[in-house]
Scaffold this motif. Structure first.
Motif, PDB file in Angstrom:
ATOM      1  N   GLN A  52       2.352  30.909 -18.351  1.00 18.21           N
ATOM      2  CA  GLN A  52       1.535  32.016 -17.858  1.00 18.21           C
ATOM      3  C   GLN A  52       1.427  33.124 -18.896  1.00 18.21           C
ATOM      4  N   LEU A  53       2.531  33.449 -19.546  1.00 22.14           N
ATOM      5  CA  LEU A  53       2.497  34.456 -20.609  1.00 22.14           C
ATOM      6  C   LEU A  53       1.520  34.044 -21.704  1.00 22.14           C
ATOM      7  N   GLU A  54       1.573  32.785 -22.085  1.00 21.76           N
ATOM      8  CA  GLU A  54       0.665  32.302 -23.131  1.00 21.76           C
ATOM      9  C   GLU A  54      -0.784  32.359 -22.668  1.00 21.76           C
ATOM     10  N   ALA A  55      -1.031  31.952 -21.422  1.00 21.47           N
ATOM     11  CA  ALA A  55      -2.398  31.955 -20.895  1.00 21.47           C
ATOM     12  C   ALA A  55      -2.989  33.349 -20.845  1.00 21.47           C
ATOM     13  N   HIS A  56      -2.133  34.358 -20.670  1.00 21.18           N
ATOM     14  CA  HIS A  56      -2.611  35.739 -20.547  1.00 21.18           C
ATOM     15  C   HIS A  56      -2.502  36.513 -21.851  1.00 21.18           C
ATOM     16  N   GLY A  57      -2.260  35.805 -22.946  1.00 23.13           N
ATOM     17  CA  GLY A  57      -2.246  36.442 -24.261  1.00 23.13           C
ATOM     18  C   GLY A  57      -1.014  37.268 -24.550  1.00 23.13           C
ATOM     19  N   MET A  58       0.060  37.038 -23.795  1.00 18.85           N
ATOM     20  CA  MET A  58       1.286  37.819 -23.965  1.00 18.85           C
ATOM     21  C   MET A  58       2.235  37.122 -24.945  1.00 18.85           C
ATOM     22  N   THR A  59       1.746  36.928 -26.169  1.00 17.10           N
ATOM     23  CA  THR A  59       2.499  36.150 -27.151  1.00 17.10           C
ATOM     24  C   THR A  59       3.158  37.011 -28.226  1.00 17.10           C
ATOM     25  N   ALA A  60       2.901  38.301 -28.202  1.00 19.70           N
ATOM     26  CA  ALA A  60       3.486  39.203 -29.210  1.00 19.70           C
ATOM     27  C   ALA A  60       3.764  40.543 -28.538  1.00 19.70           C
ATOM     28  N   LEU A  61       4.775  40.567 -27.685  1.00 21.27           N
ATOM     29  CA  LEU A  61       5.085  41.737 -26.890  1.00 21.27           C
ATOM     30  C   LEU A  61       6.056  42.660 -27.607  1.00 21.27           C
ATOM     31  N   GLY A  62       6.301  43.824 -26.992  1.00 24.51           N
ATOM     32  CA  GLY A  62       7.309  44.747 -27.508  1.00 24.51           C
ATOM     33  C   GLY A  62       6.751  45.783 -28.448  1.00 24.51           C
ATOM     34  N   GLU A  63       7.592  46.755 -28.799  1.00 22.57           N
ATOM     35  CA  GLU A  63       7.167  47.874 -29.626  1.00 22.57           C
ATOM     36  C   GLU A  63       6.807  47.477 -31.049  1.00 22.57           C
ATOM     37  N   ARG A  64       7.323  46.335 -31.490  1.00 20.49           N
ATOM     38  CA  ARG A  64       6.989  45.837 -32.828  1.00 20.49           C
ATOM     39  C   ARG A  64       6.128  44.578 -32.760  1.00 20.49           C
ATOM     40  N   GLY A  65       5.777  44.137 -31.589  1.00 16.85           N
ATOM     41  CA  GLY A  65       5.001  42.914 -31.441  1.00 16.85           C
ATOM     42  C   GLY A  65       5.772  41.673 -31.831  1.00 16.85           C
ATOM     43  N   ASP A  66       7.106  41.744 -31.764  1.00 17.06           N
ATOM     44  CA  ASP A  66       7.933  40.618 -32.216  1.00 17.06           C
ATOM     45  C   ASP A  66       8.573  39.835 -31.071  1.00 17.06           C
ATOM     46  N   VAL A  67       8.181  40.138 -29.835  1.00 16.95           N
ATOM     47  CA  VAL A  67       8.684  39.356 -28.706  1.00 16.95           C
ATOM     48  C   VAL A  67       7.727  38.192 -28.509  1.00 16.95           C
ATOM     49  N   THR A  68       8.027  37.113 -29.220  1.00 15.46           N
ATOM     50  CA  THR A  68       7.228  35.898 -29.163  1.00 15.46           C
ATOM     51  C   THR A  68       7.518  35.150 -27.862  1.00 15.46           C
ATOM     52  N   LEU A  69       6.812  34.065 -27.654  1.00 12.26           N
ATOM     53  CA  LEU A  69       7.091  33.247 -26.486  1.00 12.26           C
ATOM     54  C   LEU A  69       8.514  32.704 -26.534  1.00 12.26           C
ATOM     55  N   ALA A  70       8.984  32.365 -27.737  1.00 13.81           N
ATOM     56  CA  ALA A  70      10.363  31.888 -27.871  1.00 13.81           C
ATOM     57  C   ALA A  70      11.358  32.981 -27.482  1.00 13.81           C
ATOM     58  N   GLN A  71      11.037  34.223 -27.880  1.00 13.55           N
ATOM     59  CA  GLN A  71      11.909  35.344 -27.517  1.00 13.55           C
ATOM     60  C   GLN A  71      11.863  35.607 -26.011  1.00 13.55           C
ATOM     61  N   SER A  72      10.683  35.503 -25.421  1.00 13.94           N
ATOM     62  CA  SER A  72      10.566  35.665 -23.965  1.00 13.94           C
ATOM     63  C   SER A  72      11.379  34.593 -23.245  1.00 13.94           C
ATOM     64  N   ARG A  73      11.377  33.401 -23.782  1.00 14.06           N
ATOM     65  CA  ARG A  73      12.177  32.330 -23.184  1.00 14.06           C
ATOM     66  C   ARG A  73      13.662  32.675 -23.222  1.00 14.06           C
ATOM     67  N   ARG A  74      14.128  33.210 -24.342  1.00 10.12           N
ATOM     68  CA  ARG A  74      15.537  33.587 -24.454  1.00 10.12           C
ATOM     69  C   ARG A  74      15.887  34.687 -23.449  1.00 10.12           C
ATOM     70  N   ILE A  75      14.966  35.622 -23.249  1.00 12.23           N
ATOM     71  CA  ILE A  75      15.195  36.698 -22.274  1.00 12.23           C
ATOM     72  C   ILE A  75      15.305  36.109 -20.872  1.00 12.23           C
ATOM     73  N   LEU A  76      14.413  35.199 -20.539  1.00  9.99           N
ATOM     74  CA  LEU A  76      14.478  34.581 -19.219  1.00  9.99           C
ATOM     75  C   LEU A  76      15.747  33.757 -19.054  1.00  9.99           C
ATOM     76  N   GLU A  77      16.158  33.068 -20.087  1.00 12.89           N
ATOM     77  CA  GLU A  77      17.406  32.297 -20.017  1.00 12.89           C
ATOM     78  C   GLU A  77      18.596  33.215 -19.813  1.00 12.89           C
ATOM     79  N   ALA A  78      18.565  34.391 -20.454  1.00 11.48           N
ATOM     80  CA  ALA A  78      19.659  35.363 -20.280  1.00 11.48           C
ATOM     81  C   ALA A  78      19.621  36.024 -18.902  1.00 11.48           C
ATOM     82  N   SER A  79      18.489  35.840 -18.166  1.00  9.04           N
ATOM     83  CA  SER A  79      18.345  36.424 -16.836  1.00  9.04           C
ATOM     84  C   SER A  79      18.824  35.503 -15.724  1.00  9.04           C
ATOM     85  N   LEU A  80      19.172  34.264 -16.060  1.00  8.64           N
ATOM     86  CA  LEU A  80      19.527  33.280 -15.042  1.00  8.64           C
ATOM     87  C   LEU A  80      20.774  33.687 -14.245  1.00  8.64           C
TER      88      LEU A  80
END
Length: 385
Positions: free
Chosen positions: A357-385
């Motif tokens: 869903q993040l990819e479909a909505h163009g949310m592939t470079a999030l954050g204040e530096r644009g460095d929260v990639t999809l891989a980084q978002s995945r790590r955040i979600l994994e840390a949220s389990l």
């Protein structure tokens, strides 16, 4: 400090027994559409009070706006406006009703598919209907900003738009209107406001001293009053401070001249769209994990946050950062708001869908530096389990 351009035209009317000011604030000849959510606005007498204050103006009601306002519902309001020749909107409710009203205000004049407003994040908005607000749930700050979040139920897309054309003309903030709120909604409001501040504060230093101290003061206020607003539902001062803090958290002031993150919100939006979790509760899940995963990039502000907000000065750098993140999680949980995906029966098998869903909505470079990639978002979600 970075350059900034700050303008906020919303007229705030704050305090007890201020709904009667509608007679002065709404144009005398207005044909008004009142938008609201569930029946609580009617049950508590707020709708009757609003209608009485509007006097002999033509008034039509539109209820049923969801906690995550849907495009499909809001377009029915647009059709009603065209059909009945209405020319002023009045939102009576919390952030979802106000967000929905902003979309309706912009969609009324848009000539194409109104979902374009969301997909372009407001770039296509050239005009909007005038509207005001009577706030009943402090949380989002939508009563004094130009942003809106709307969900398209058909595609489970939850998107954001912003436009200078959808600032409320005025917002009435009467803290007594919050007395009858269910406590989980009050707790959500505290968490929502807290995270709004963090999205603008927990980035990297730019010597924005006024903004930092202001943000820290808002966070400390929420920490101080959080338990009180839950324990004492009719404590006027506590509810008044919550209402004003939530407004100030997202009216543009603490964002002026500083970098902003918003990755917690973007990831949280997908959790709400896919799993129906309350917006604020997704933020409580994602924020602590986000700080943990990105602790190196946010090191300086994490240490400042630890010392100035939580008075953490003991231990080495890593210990102080751990303590600050732990205090944040503990505060949310003390408000009765869970902070793990597993609390909602969401596990590792569900993460792929969120990333898609993040990819479909163009949310592939999030954050204040644009460095929260999809891989980084995945790590955040994994840390949220």
């Amino acid at each position: 400090m970075q350059n900034f351009d700050l303008h906020n035209p919303t007229h705030i009317v704050f305090g007890k027994e201020t709904v009667g000011r509608l007679n002065d604030l709404v144009p005398a000849g207005a044909r008004v559409l009142i938008l609201y959510g569930g029946e609580s606005a009617r049950r508590t007498g707020t709708l009757d009070e609003v209608r009485a204050a509007l006097g002999d103006r033509a008034v039509v009601e539109f209820g049923g706006i969801e906690p995550n306002p849907s495009y499909e519902t809001l377009m029915r309001a647009v059709e009603m406006i065209h059909r009945q020749g209405l020319n002023f909107l009045l939102a009576v409710g919390g952030g979802s009703v106000i967000d929905g009203t902003k979309f309706v205000a912009a969609a009324v004049h848009y000539k194409g598919d109104a979902w374009d407003i969301m997909e372009t994040h407001g770039a296509v908005v050239e005009q909007a209907m005038p509207f005001g607000c009577v706030l009943t749930l402090p949380a989002t700050g939508s009563e004094m900003n130009k942003g809106s979040v709307v969900t398209k139920a058909a595609t489970k897309a939850k998107l954001v738009f912003a436009s200078d054309h959808v600032y409320p003309r005025f917002s009435i903030l009467d803290p007594t209107k919050t007395y009858s709120l269910p406590l989980p909604q009050v707790a959500n409001g505290v968490v929502d406001a807290f995270t709004h501040v963090m999205e603008q504060y927990m980035t990297y230093p730019v010597d924005g001293r006024v903004q930092d101290r202001f943000a820290e003061g808002l966070l400390q206020t929420l920490i101080e009053i959080g338990p009180r607003v839950l324990a004492e539902s009719d404590n006027y001062d506590a509810r008044a401070n919550l209402m004003w803090t939530a407004t100030m958290a997202l009216n543009g002031l603490i964002a002026a001249g500083v970098p902003e993150d918003w990755s917690t919100h973007m990831i949280g939006h997908e959790l709400t769209a896919l799993h129906g979790i309350d917006h604020a509760r997704t933020l409580a899940i994602v924020l602590p994990a986000n700080m943990q995963v990105r602790r190196e990039a946010k090191r300086d502000k994490l240490l400042q946050y630890a010392e100035r907000v939580w008075d953490i000065t003991e231990g080495d750098v890593e210990q102080r950062i751990d303590a600050a993140i732990g205090h944040t999680r503990a505060f949310f949980e003390s408000m009765g708001v869970p902070t793990r995906l597993r609390d909602y029966d969401i596990g590792a098998k569900h993460i792929d869908a969120v990333i898609q869903q993040l990819e479909a909505h163009g949310m592939t470079a999030l954050g204040e530096r644009g460095d929260v990639t999809l891989a980084q978002s995945r790590r955040i979600l994994e840390a949220s389990l």
